[in-house]
Design a protein around this motif. Structure first.
Motif, mmCIF file in Angstrom:
data_model
loop_
_atom_site.group_PDB
_atom_site.id
_atom_site.type_symbol
_atom_site.label_atom_id
_atom_site.label_comp_id
_atom_site.label_asym_id
_atom_site.label_seq_id
_atom_site.Cartn_x
_atom_site.Cartn_y
_atom_site.Cartn_z
ATOM 1 N N LEU A 149 40.273 51.722 11.539
ATOM 2 C CA LEU A 149 40.124 50.967 12.784
ATOM 3 C C LEU A 149 38.830 50.168 12.811
ATOM 4 O O LEU A 149 38.428 49.645 13.852
ATOM 5 N N GLY A 150 38.159 50.071 11.668
ATOM 6 C CA GLY A 150 36.946 49.267 11.563
ATOM 7 C C GLY A 150 35.688 49.983 11.993
ATOM 8 O O GLY A 150 34.679 49.338 12.306
ATOM 9 N N ILE A 151 35.722 51.305 12.001
ATOM 10 C CA ILE A 151 34.572 52.104 12.424
ATOM 11 C C ILE A 151 33.885 52.695 11.197
ATOM 12 O O ILE A 151 34.541 53.255 10.315
ATOM 13 N N GLU A 152 32.563 52.570 11.145
ATOM 14 C CA GLU A 152 31.801 53.247 10.097
ATOM 15 C C GLU A 152 31.774 54.743 10.404
ATOM 16 O O GLU A 152 31.553 55.149 11.549
ATOM 17 N N VAL A 153 32.004 55.558 9.371
ATOM 18 C CA VAL A 153 32.092 57.004 9.580
ATOM 19 C C VAL A 153 31.329 57.739 8.491
ATOM 20 O O VAL A 153 31.446 57.417 7.302
ATOM 21 N N THR A 154 30.554 58.747 8.890
ATOM 22 C CA THR A 154 30.001 59.719 7.956
ATOM 23 C C THR A 154 30.559 61.084 8.336
ATOM 24 O O THR A 154 30.370 61.524 9.482
ATOM 25 N N PHE A 155 31.258 61.718 7.404
ATOM 26 C CA PHE A 155 31.692 63.100 7.592
ATOM 27 C C PHE A 155 30.815 63.967 6.703
ATOM 28 O O PHE A 155 30.936 63.955 5.489
ATOM 29 N N ASN A 156 29.910 64.702 7.309
ATOM 30 C CA ASN A 156 28.995 65.570 6.565
ATOM 31 C C ASN A 156 29.666 66.925 6.358
ATOM 32 O O ASN A 156 29.972 67.628 7.320
ATOM 33 N N GLU A 157 29.895 67.299 5.086
ATOM 34 C CA GLU A 157 30.632 68.519 4.759
ATOM 35 C C GLU A 157 29.704 69.692 4.402
ATOM 36 O O GLU A 157 30.127 70.646 3.753
ATOM 37 N N THR A 158 28.463 69.634 4.858
ATOM 38 C CA THR A 158 27.540 70.748 4.644
ATOM 39 C C THR A 158 28.152 72.039 5.187
ATOM 40 O O THR A 158 28.728 72.053 6.284
ATOM 41 N N LEU A 159 28.016 73.130 4.429
ATOM 42 C CA LEU A 159 28.555 74.424 4.851
ATOM 43 C C LEU A 159 27.549 75.160 5.732
ATOM 44 O O LEU A 159 26.350 75.165 5.456
#
Length: 363
Positions: A149-159
């Motif tokens: 949808l044109g959105i910048e995304v960061t998914f941080n997968e830190t446990l």
């Protein structure tokens, strides 16, 4: 006399610090899995909802904006009873037949998972997997759909394992790191621990999995985060009426003191098929994008227009929430300054007579 003076001034400073900073320092309750969820009823015995854990004074807000507060808990029977408090005002939501592209650039949403282990038993084989569980698949899919949808995304997968009462303390640095990117919103992605039937519904002959929004009461951004949650539900009612189950306004903080557009999503329950949950991700992404960036809101009435009303410079939901946050921060800063001034005056008012008294004794 000097020791008493020092003790008195120290007490004044301690009390003043508590008054100013106490709202920022609440501890989040453990919300781990239970073998059997709590069933919550009205005081006259009508079924309301399910929750894996409940506390007195937790608040439940239904899709039709009815607010209930938990007043009684039977821990042996896993039952709780909630009192109706009030009917929240529902905004009038309309759809612009000639939608405006109100906001199309510089959009950013960030994601993380406090309870990384959470999984879906029918698909993952276990309700929890030590490490990155099935909930990471759901968060990755949400990130992908937001990017589409044109959105910048960061998914941080830190446990942040293990899944215990310290998990939110361990995930706080992750949230702070994500906030350094100045996102428009930050979401903590979870799955619930209740029955399948509570989340899975049949809509137009097709099974759909709902989403619960959790907002923490124990933080200074609670009103803004709740307004954000209500905005999402209001827009979803026009786009995907089945999407949201409710809002759980809990006594915890969920790290939401860090930001005014920070929510926790319960993406179905561990007894739901992950594939079914994944089908809810695209609608959720669409609602987030539409509500934040392409829906305007009248600040005085709360009425919303999907597709935007730019004729009188009506702000988007995103801009409105930012303005409210800035105004609240200014009010808080003024309050802190006034508190410090009053504390200083109190200390001076007590100190000067004591000093003069001590001086007169020496003379």
């Amino acid at each position: 006399m000097k020791k008493l003076l020092i003790l008195f001034c120290s007490l004044i400073l301690v009390v003043g610090s508590f008054i100013v900073f106490q709202p920022l320092c609440s501890v989040n309750a453990f919300d781990g899995e239970a073998d059997k969820p709590f069933i919550v009823y009205t005081l006259d015995g009508n079924y309301l909802f399910e929750k894996s854990d409940v506390s007195l004074e937790d608040i439940y807000i239904s899709k039709d904006f009815k607010m209930y507060e938990i007043k009684q808990i039977d821990f042996n029977e896993k039952k709780a009873y909630a009192e109706f408090k009030k009917q929240l005002k529902k905004p009038n939501v309309s759809v612009n037949p000639y939608p405006n592209q109100v906001s199309t650039t510089n959009k950013r949403i960030n994601l993380y998972c406090t309870h990384n282990d959470e999984s879906y038993t029918p698909s993952d084989g276990y309700d929890s997997i030590y490490g990155a569980g099935g909930i990471h698949d759901v968060a990755r899919e949400l990130a992908k759909n937001l990017r589409n949808l044109g959105i910048e995304v960061t998914f941080n997968e830190t446990l942040h394992i293990p899944h215990d009462y310290l998990a939110y303390s361990r995930s706080e640095p992750t949230a702070k790191k994500l906030l350094q990117e100045n996102p428009d919103a930050l979401f903590d992605i979870h799955r619930d621990g209740v029955s399948r039937s509570y989340y899975v519904t049949n809509y137009n002959g097709e099974e759909r999995c709902k989403v619960r929004i959790v907002v923490g009461q124990a933080n200074p951004n609670k009103d803004e985060n709740l307004e954000f949650a209500l905005s999402l539900i209001s827009v979803a009612e026009k786009m995907y009426p089945w999407l949201f189950a409710d809002i759980y306004y809990a006594k915890g903080h969920y790290n939401q003191a860090l930001y005014n557009k920070m929510l926790l999503f319960e993406m179905g329950t561990y007894l739901a098929e992950k594939e079914l949950v994944l089908k809810s991700v695209a609608p959720l992404a669409n609602v987030i994008n539409t509500a934040l960036f392409n829906t305007t809101v009248e600040p005085e009435t709360g009425d919303m227009v999907i597709g935007g009303n730019t004729s009188n410079n009506t702000p988007t939901v995103n801009d409105h929430l930012n303005k409210v946050s800035n105004e609240n921060k200014l009010a808080l800063n003024v309050s802190i300054v006034l508190t410090c001034v009053l504390l200083t005056v109190a200390v001076v008012a007590v100190t000067i007579p004591l000093i003069l008294q001590e001086k007169s004794k020496k003379d």
